[in-house]
Scaffold this motif. Sequence first.
Motif, PDB file in Angstrom:
ATOM      1  N   GLN A  26     -19.906 -56.318  39.633  1.00  0.00           N
ATOM      2  CA  GLN A  26     -20.656 -56.371  40.954  1.00  0.00           C
ATOM      3  C   GLN A  26     -20.503 -57.580  41.571  1.00  0.00           C
ATOM      4  OE1 GLN A  26     -24.733 -55.215  39.447  1.00  0.00           O
ATOM      5  NE2 GLN A  26     -23.808 -54.379  37.359  1.00  0.00           N
ATOM      6  N   SER A  27     -19.825 -58.454  41.284  1.00  0.00           N
ATOM      7  CA  SER A  27     -19.612 -59.879  42.066  1.00  0.00           C
ATOM      8  C   SER A  27     -19.067 -59.767  43.011  1.00  0.00           C
ATOM      9  CB  SER A  27     -18.812 -60.810  40.909  1.00  0.00           C
ATOM     10  OG  SER A  27     -17.538 -60.457  41.047  1.00  0.00           O
ATOM     11  N   GLY A  28     -18.351 -58.804  43.601  1.00  0.00           N
ATOM     12  CA  GLY A  28     -17.562 -58.743  44.870  1.00  0.00           C
ATOM     13  C   GLY A  28     -16.133 -59.282  44.686  1.00  0.00           C
ATOM     14  N   LEU A  29     -15.837 -59.822  43.609  1.00  0.00           N
ATOM     15  CA  LEU A  29     -14.667 -60.569  43.189  1.00  0.00           C
ATOM     16  C   LEU A  29     -13.521 -59.494  43.098  1.00  0.00           C
ATOM     17  CD1 LEU A  29     -15.143 -63.709  41.224  1.00  0.00           C
ATOM     18  CD2 LEU A  29     -14.698 -63.648  43.672  1.00  0.00           C
ATOM     19  N   VAL A  30     -13.865 -58.408  42.245  1.00  0.00           N
ATOM     20  CA  VAL A  30     -12.956 -57.166  42.146  1.00  0.00           C
ATOM     21  C   VAL A  30     -13.864 -55.966  42.263  1.00  0.00           C
ATOM     22  CG1 VAL A  30     -11.849 -58.524  40.181  1.00  0.00           C
ATOM     23  CG2 VAL A  30     -13.892 -57.440  39.425  1.00  0.00           C
ATOM     24  N   ASP A  31     -13.332 -54.615  42.343  1.00  0.00           N
ATOM     25  CA  ASP A  31     -13.864 -53.444  42.626  1.00  0.00           C
ATOM     26  C   ASP A  31     -14.258 -52.924  41.087  1.00  0.00           C
ATOM     27  OD1 ASP A  31     -13.760 -53.628  45.684  1.00  0.00           O
ATOM     28  OD2 ASP A  31     -11.562 -53.226  45.037  1.00  0.00           O
ATOM     29  N   GLU A  32     -13.309 -53.123  40.156  1.00  0.00           N
ATOM     30  CA  GLU A  32     -13.464 -52.748  38.565  1.00  0.00           C
ATOM     31  C   GLU A  32     -13.201 -53.813  37.664  1.00  0.00           C
ATOM     32  OE1 GLU A  32     -11.589 -48.813  38.222  1.00  0.00           O
ATOM     33  OE2 GLU A  32     -13.297 -48.017  39.427  1.00  0.00           O
ATOM     34  N   VAL A  33     -13.568 -53.669  36.662  1.00  0.00           N
ATOM     35  CA  VAL A  33     -13.162 -54.389  35.474  1.00  0.00           C
ATOM     36  C   VAL A  33     -12.434 -53.645  34.531  1.00  0.00           C
ATOM     37  CG1 VAL A  33     -13.849 -55.952  33.667  1.00  0.00           C
ATOM     38  CG2 VAL A  33     -14.529 -56.320  35.942  1.00  0.00           C
ATOM     39  N   TRP A  34     -11.326 -53.670  34.132  1.00  0.00           N
ATOM     40  CA  TRP A  34     -10.452 -52.861  33.105  1.00  0.00           C
ATOM     41  C   TRP A  34     -10.448 -53.653  31.798  1.00  0.00           C
ATOM     42  CZ3 TRP A  34      -5.817 -50.261  35.561  1.00  0.00           C
ATOM     43  CH2 TRP A  34      -6.216 -49.261  36.396  1.00  0.00           C
ATOM     44  N   LEU A  35     -11.350 -53.420  30.765  1.00  0.00           N
ATOM     45  CA  LEU A  35     -11.130 -53.988  29.378  1.00  0.00           C
ATOM     46  C   LEU A  35      -9.827 -53.514  28.844  1.00  0.00           C
ATOM     47  CD1 LEU A  35     -14.684 -53.462  28.210  1.00  0.00           C
ATOM     48  CD2 LEU A  35     -13.932 -55.558  29.011  1.00  0.00           C
ATOM     49  N   THR A  36      -8.875 -54.380  28.529  1.00  0.00           N
ATOM     50  CA  THR A  36      -7.701 -54.008  28.164  1.00  0.00           C
ATOM     51  C   THR A  36      -7.696 -54.715  26.645  1.00  0.00           C
ATOM     52  OG1 THR A  36      -6.801 -54.260  30.332  1.00  0.00           O
ATOM     53  CG2 THR A  36      -5.067 -54.288  28.603  1.00  0.00           C
ATOM     54  N   VAL A  37      -7.642 -53.507  25.886  1.00  0.00           N
ATOM     55  CA  VAL A  37      -7.590 -53.929  24.351  1.00  0.00           C
ATOM     56  C   VAL A  37      -6.334 -54.216  24.006  1.00  0.00           C
ATOM     57  CG1 VAL A  37      -8.252 -53.233  22.038  1.00  0.00           C
ATOM     58  CG2 VAL A  37      -9.506 -52.304  24.116  1.00  0.00           C
ATOM     59  N   SER A  38      -5.988 -55.395  23.638  1.00  0.00           N
ATOM     60  CA  SER A  38      -4.769 -56.119  23.186  1.00  0.00           C
ATOM     61  C   SER A  38      -4.311 -55.361  21.758  1.00  0.00           C
ATOM     62  CB  SER A  38      -4.671 -57.418  23.106  1.00  0.00           C
ATOM     63  OG  SER A  38      -5.547 -58.186  21.984  1.00  0.00           O
ATOM     64  N   ALA A  39      -3.259 -54.909  21.689  1.00  0.00           N
ATOM     65  CA  ALA A  39      -2.523 -54.431  20.486  1.00  0.00           C
ATOM     66  C   ALA A  39      -2.351 -55.626  19.619  1.00  0.00           C
ATOM     67  CB  ALA A  39      -1.280 -53.840  20.879  1.00  0.00           C
ATOM     68  N   GLN A  40      -1.831 -56.615  20.011  1.00  0.00           N
ATOM     69  CA  GLN A  40      -1.415 -57.779  19.289  1.00  0.00           C
ATOM     70  C   GLN A  40      -1.318 -58.968  20.082  1.00  0.00           C
ATOM     71  OE1 GLN A  40       1.619 -57.663  16.413  1.00  0.00           O
ATOM     72  NE2 GLN A  40       1.320 -60.026  16.019  1.00  0.00           N
ATOM     73  N   ASN A  41      -2.490 -59.898  19.882  1.00  0.00           N
ATOM     74  CA  ASN A  41      -2.298 -61.181  20.721  1.00  0.00           C
ATOM     75  C   ASN A  41      -1.390 -62.049  20.114  1.00  0.00           C
ATOM     76  OD1 ASN A  41      -3.033 -63.772  21.515  1.00  0.00           O
ATOM     77  ND2 ASN A  41      -5.070 -63.223  22.043  1.00  0.00           N
ATOM     78  N   PRO A  42      -0.435 -62.810  20.706  1.00  0.00           N
ATOM     79  CA  PRO A  42       0.482 -63.682  20.218  1.00  0.00           C
ATOM     80  C   PRO A  42      -0.120 -64.952  19.568  1.00  0.00           C
ATOM     81  CG  PRO A  42       0.834 -63.602  22.564  1.00  0.00           C
ATOM     82  CD  PRO A  42      -0.225 -62.541  22.231  1.00  0.00           C
ATOM     83  N   LEU A  43      -1.185 -65.114  19.975  1.00  0.00           N
ATOM     84  CA  LEU A  43      -1.765 -66.498  19.399  1.00  0.00           C
ATOM     85  C   LEU A  43      -2.737 -66.073  18.209  1.00  0.00           C
ATOM     86  CD1 LEU A  43      -2.586 -68.123  22.790  1.00  0.00           C
ATOM     87  CD2 LEU A  43      -0.688 -68.547  21.328  1.00  0.00           C
ATOM     88  N   LYS A  44      -2.994 -64.755  17.724  1.00  0.00           N
ATOM     89  CA  LYS A  44      -3.787 -64.360  16.895  1.00  0.00           C
ATOM     90  C   LYS A  44      -3.224 -63.523  15.722  1.00  0.00           C
ATOM     91  CE  LYS A  44      -8.122 -64.493  19.653  1.00  0.00           C
ATOM     92  NZ  LYS A  44      -9.141 -63.794  20.109  1.00  0.00           N
ATOM     93  N   SER A  45      -3.837 -63.571  14.770  1.00  0.00           N
ATOM     94  CA  SER A  45      -3.308 -62.298  13.704  1.00  0.00           C
ATOM     95  C   SER A  45      -3.948 -61.213  13.993  1.00  0.00           C
ATOM     96  CB  SER A  45      -3.462 -62.913  12.284  1.00  0.00           C
ATOM     97  OG  SER A  45      -4.796 -63.313  11.974  1.00  0.00           O
TER      98      SER A  45
END
Length: 187
Positions: A26-45
Amino acid sequence: MNIGIFGGSFNPIHVGHCILANVLSQSGLVDEVWLTVSAQNPLKSADASLERHRLEMARRAVEQCERVNVCDVEMSMPKPSYTIDTLNRLSQMYPEHRFRLIIGADNWQIFDRWRESRRIVEHYGVIVYPRRGYEMPCGVEGVTAFEAPLIEISSTQIRESISRGEDVRFMVPDSVYDYIKKNKLYG
């Protein structure tokens, strides 16, 4: 459309994630936000057995949000997931959209260690939201500092609370709480 890509493990997704995504949408910076669920973050197990659960919890969490959606593109990409690859793939899949990355100030502090971080800033742009104890960027071309509310909840805290038998009912959306209980997650 301008799409904000808010990536994360979302293990589990919590009200802090939802509030931030909603405020940004709702900020005007973007029209939508897509929550992108990471399969495997390289910095986390990551526990691969939780992939489908994390994705389903994210979907349930944003059912009522008009301009917040869940993106599962990383689930079909090579692991570990690198943000530049995700942004490039999304740009190929949706050439009509412009994508911007959304990260916390904690990640901004280590952003120079991300794969092709300079290309992400130059080609896509980055929106940085505050995290307690971390400095916000100032005057960096391609980077927008966004003063979102600070919400002191973490997925780690939620998992640890559940494992101790504590109630996390108000830390996660109701539909996520019900899903965690039904599937006996994190216990």
